[in-house]
Structures are given as structure tokens and as C-alpha cells.
Design a protein around this motif. Structure first.
Motif, mmCIF file in Angstrom:
data_model
loop_
_atom_site.group_PDB
_atom_site.id
_atom_site.type_symbol
_atom_site.label_atom_id
_atom_site.label_comp_id
_atom_site.label_asym_id
_atom_site.label_seq_id
_atom_site.Cartn_x
_atom_site.Cartn_y
_atom_site.Cartn_z
ATOM 1 N N THR A 180 -2.947 10.500 2.048
ATOM 2 C CA THR A 180 -3.358 10.123 0.695
ATOM 3 C C THR A 180 -4.842 10.381 0.508
ATOM 4 O O THR A 180 -5.269 10.922 -0.513
ATOM 5 C CB THR A 180 -3.021 8.644 0.414
ATOM 6 O OG1 THR A 180 -1.609 8.478 0.482
ATOM 7 C CG2 THR A 180 -3.527 8.210 -0.952
ATOM 8 N N VAL A 181 -5.632 10.005 1.493
ATOM 9 C CA VAL A 181 -7.080 10.220 1.412
ATOM 10 C C VAL A 181 -7.386 11.707 1.259
ATOM 11 O O VAL A 181 -8.182 12.106 0.407
ATOM 12 C CB VAL A 181 -7.795 9.622 2.650
ATOM 13 C CG1 VAL A 181 -9.257 10.024 2.688
ATOM 14 C CG2 VAL A 181 -7.643 8.110 2.674
ATOM 15 N N LEU B 191 0.834 -1.207 0.000
ATOM 16 C CA LEU B 191 0.000 0.000 0.000
ATOM 17 C C LEU B 191 0.862 1.248 0.000
ATOM 18 O O LEU B 191 0.611 2.197 -0.727
ATOM 19 C CB LEU B 191 -0.926 0.024 1.220
ATOM 20 C CG LEU B 191 -2.243 -0.709 1.098
ATOM 21 C CD1 LEU B 191 -3.001 -0.682 2.417
ATOM 22 C CD2 LEU B 191 -3.096 -0.136 -0.012
ATOM 23 N N VAL B 192 1.897 1.262 0.848
ATOM 24 C CA VAL B 192 2.771 2.424 0.976
ATOM 25 C C VAL B 192 4.192 1.992 0.652
ATOM 26 O O VAL B 192 4.631 0.921 1.066
ATOM 27 C CB VAL B 192 2.710 3.013 2.401
ATOM 28 C CG1 VAL B 192 3.569 4.269 2.502
ATOM 29 C CG2 VAL B 192 1.280 3.317 2.820
ATOM 30 N N ALA C 119 12.981 -1.975 -1.075
ATOM 31 C CA ALA C 119 11.583 -2.055 -0.633
ATOM 32 C C ALA C 119 10.650 -2.340 -1.809
ATOM 33 O O ALA C 119 10.962 -2.040 -2.957
ATOM 34 C CB ALA C 119 11.182 -0.738 0.021
ATOM 35 N N LYS C 120 9.487 -2.900 -1.487
ATOM 36 C CA LYS C 120 8.445 -3.047 -2.504
ATOM 37 C C LYS C 120 7.905 -1.663 -2.816
ATOM 38 O O LYS C 120 7.715 -0.842 -1.915
ATOM 39 C CB LYS C 120 7.284 -3.896 -1.973
ATOM 40 C CG LYS C 120 7.565 -5.357 -1.872
ATOM 41 C CD LYS C 120 6.323 -6.089 -1.384
ATOM 42 C CE LYS C 120 6.623 -7.545 -1.139
ATOM 43 N NZ LYS C 120 5.444 -8.235 -0.604
ATOM 44 N N PRO C 121 7.623 -1.403 -4.082
ATOM 45 C CA PRO C 121 7.009 -0.117 -4.409
ATOM 46 C C PRO C 121 5.586 -0.057 -3.846
ATOM 47 O O PRO C 121 4.958 -1.091 -3.609
ATOM 48 C CB PRO C 121 6.998 -0.096 -5.938
ATOM 49 C CG PRO C 121 7.260 -1.477 -6.381
ATOM 50 C CD PRO C 121 7.875 -2.229 -5.245
ATOM 51 N N GLY C 122 5.121 1.163 -3.627
ATOM 52 C CA GLY C 122 3.792 1.338 -3.040
ATOM 53 C C GLY C 122 2.811 2.019 -3.968
ATOM 54 O O GLY C 122 3.196 2.753 -4.878
ATOM 55 N N VAL C 123 1.540 1.779 -3.701
ATOM 56 C CA VAL C 123 0.470 2.463 -4.429
ATOM 57 C C VAL C 123 0.516 3.945 -4.071
ATOM 58 O O VAL C 123 0.287 4.812 -4.898
ATOM 59 C CB VAL C 123 -0.909 1.851 -4.096
ATOM 60 C CG1 VAL C 123 -2.033 2.638 -4.735
ATOM 61 C CG2 VAL C 123 -0.952 0.393 -4.524
ATOM 62 N N THR C 124 0.838 4.240 -2.819
ATOM 63 C CA THR C 124 1.031 5.620 -2.391
ATOM 64 C C THR C 124 2.344 5.697 -1.636
ATOM 65 O O THR C 124 2.941 4.676 -1.305
ATOM 66 C CB THR C 124 -0.148 6.119 -1.520
ATOM 67 O OG1 THR C 124 -0.015 7.539 -1.337
ATOM 68 C CG2 THR C 124 -0.196 5.439 -0.156
ATOM 69 N N GLY C 125 2.783 6.907 -1.386
ATOM 70 C CA GLY C 125 4.042 7.090 -0.678
ATOM 71 C C GLY C 125 4.286 8.550 -0.374
ATOM 72 O O GLY C 125 3.428 9.404 -0.605
ATOM 73 N N LEU C 126 5.473 8.818 0.107
ATOM 74 C CA LEU C 126 5.825 10.164 0.554
ATOM 75 C C LEU C 126 5.730 11.199 -0.565
ATOM 76 O O LEU C 126 5.166 12.266 -0.391
ATOM 77 C CB LEU C 126 7.244 10.148 1.145
ATOM 78 C CG LEU C 126 7.702 11.393 1.871
ATOM 79 C CD1 LEU C 126 6.787 11.706 3.057
ATOM 80 C CD2 LEU C 126 9.133 11.225 2.364
#
Length: 179
Positions: free
Chosen positions: A171-172, A103-104, A127-134
Motif C-alpha cells: 500500500t505504501v 487496516l487491511v 470480515a471487517k472491511p479494511g482501509v486497504t486490501g488486496l
């Protein structure tokens, strides 16, 4: 239900598949198909090349941000909306279920961007890439490529459950404001 509505809108707006997979670099540099709702017309590479040749400022924008922020002629009507609202990224839930994304996390970079990542790739690709992030909640389209990599590196080096929770909440609010 939201995914069904978006899928119908994409299908009715322009010919082509509703969801497409685009090669991205995942954890440990492994490539995977990152799923998205299609937001562009089919066979858009030629259109991009011609547009960048004819429009100097767009070419500079592409080189600095690795995307077109002001105007992208390849986008469909529905595509503009689902990009602005980030609804185009909902199919990445499939990538999460497959274990390719979280997710992140850091941005899922394109294979062609790996050569521009320099020393950042040693940290980012841990790290795994995220749907959202910084970077997605701190600047989105206003953030240049170098700043994205710096934010992704900072995120990984300072990771915590609380940081992920904060980024999910932000994100929201960022997505809600984009409407």
C-alpha cells in the motif's frame, strides 16, 4: 499533521463539510458510516445522472467498474489529488478506532452493491472491511467489480498476519507511486 493540511485544503477548495460519512456494509452485513475527506462537490447525484445520460462511454465505465476512472465531473480540484493519493481515506482511522473497520481487509461495499455481490457476500461479509486490501494494491481503478469480489474472497480464505503485513507494505509503495 497530514490530516490537518488535507482538511484545510478541502475547506478552502469548495463549500461543504470537510469529512463526510457514507453508508457502507460492514462485518455481518451491518451498515456503518465510512468516513472520508470530501472530494466531490455537494449535491452531486444529479450531476452524475446527467453526465451518464449524456456520455455513453462513461455510463459503460460506471456499470463495469462501479466508479468513473477516466473523468469524474463531480470531483473538486483538491478532490482529484486526495483521491489519486488515497489521502481521502485517512479519516477511516476513526472507523478503525470505533471497531467498524481494520487496516487491511475486503473493500467496504456500498449497500446498493450488496445485490450484485451474489454468493461472494457470504464470505466477504465475514470480515471487517479494511482501509486497504488486496484489490487496492493489485489494480485499483483497473479492477472491475467482479475481480474485486474475487480478490476480497481470496484474501479472506487465505488470510494471515504475513499477508496483512505484505499488503500494508505494498500500500505504501502504491500510494507513493500515485504521486
Amino acid at each position: 499533521p497530514i490530516m490537518a493540511v488535507v482538511a484545510i485544503a478541502v475547506k478552502l477548495d469548495s463549500p461543504g463539510p470537510v469529512i463526510y460519512g457514507h453508508k457502507r456494509i460492514g462485518r455481518e452485513g451491518k451498515e456503518f458510516e465510512c468516513y472520508k475527506f470530501r472530494s466531490m462537490i455537494m449535491d452531486n447525484d444529479q450531476m452524475l445522472s446527467e453526465y451518464l445520460q449524456q456520455n455513453h462511454s462513461a455510463k459503460e465505465e460506471w456499470e463495469k467498474f462501479a466508479k468513473l476512472k477516466t473523468y469524474d465531473p463531480r470531483l473538486t480540484r483538491v478532490g482529484r489529488f486526495i483521491r489519486r493519493s488515497s489521502l481521502d481515506e485517512l479519516p477511516q482511522i476513526l472507523n478503525i478506532l470505533k471497531g467498524e473497520m481494520s487496516l487491511v481487509g475486503p473493500r467496504p461495499y456500498l449497500p446498493r452493491e450488496q445485490c450484485k455481490m451474489k454468493g461472494y457476500s457470504n464470505i466477504i461479509l465475514v470480515a471487517k472491511p479494511g482501509v486497504t486490501g488486496l484489490w487496492q494494491v493489485n489494480g485499483r481503478n483497473e479492477t472491475d467489480f467482479e475481480a474485486r469480489m474475487q480478490m476480497d474472497t481470496w484474501y479472506i480464505l487465505n488470510w494471515s498476519v504475513w499477508l496483512d503485513m505484505l499488503l500494508l507494505l505494498k500500500t505504501v509503495s502504491v500510494v507513493a507511486v500515485s504521486y
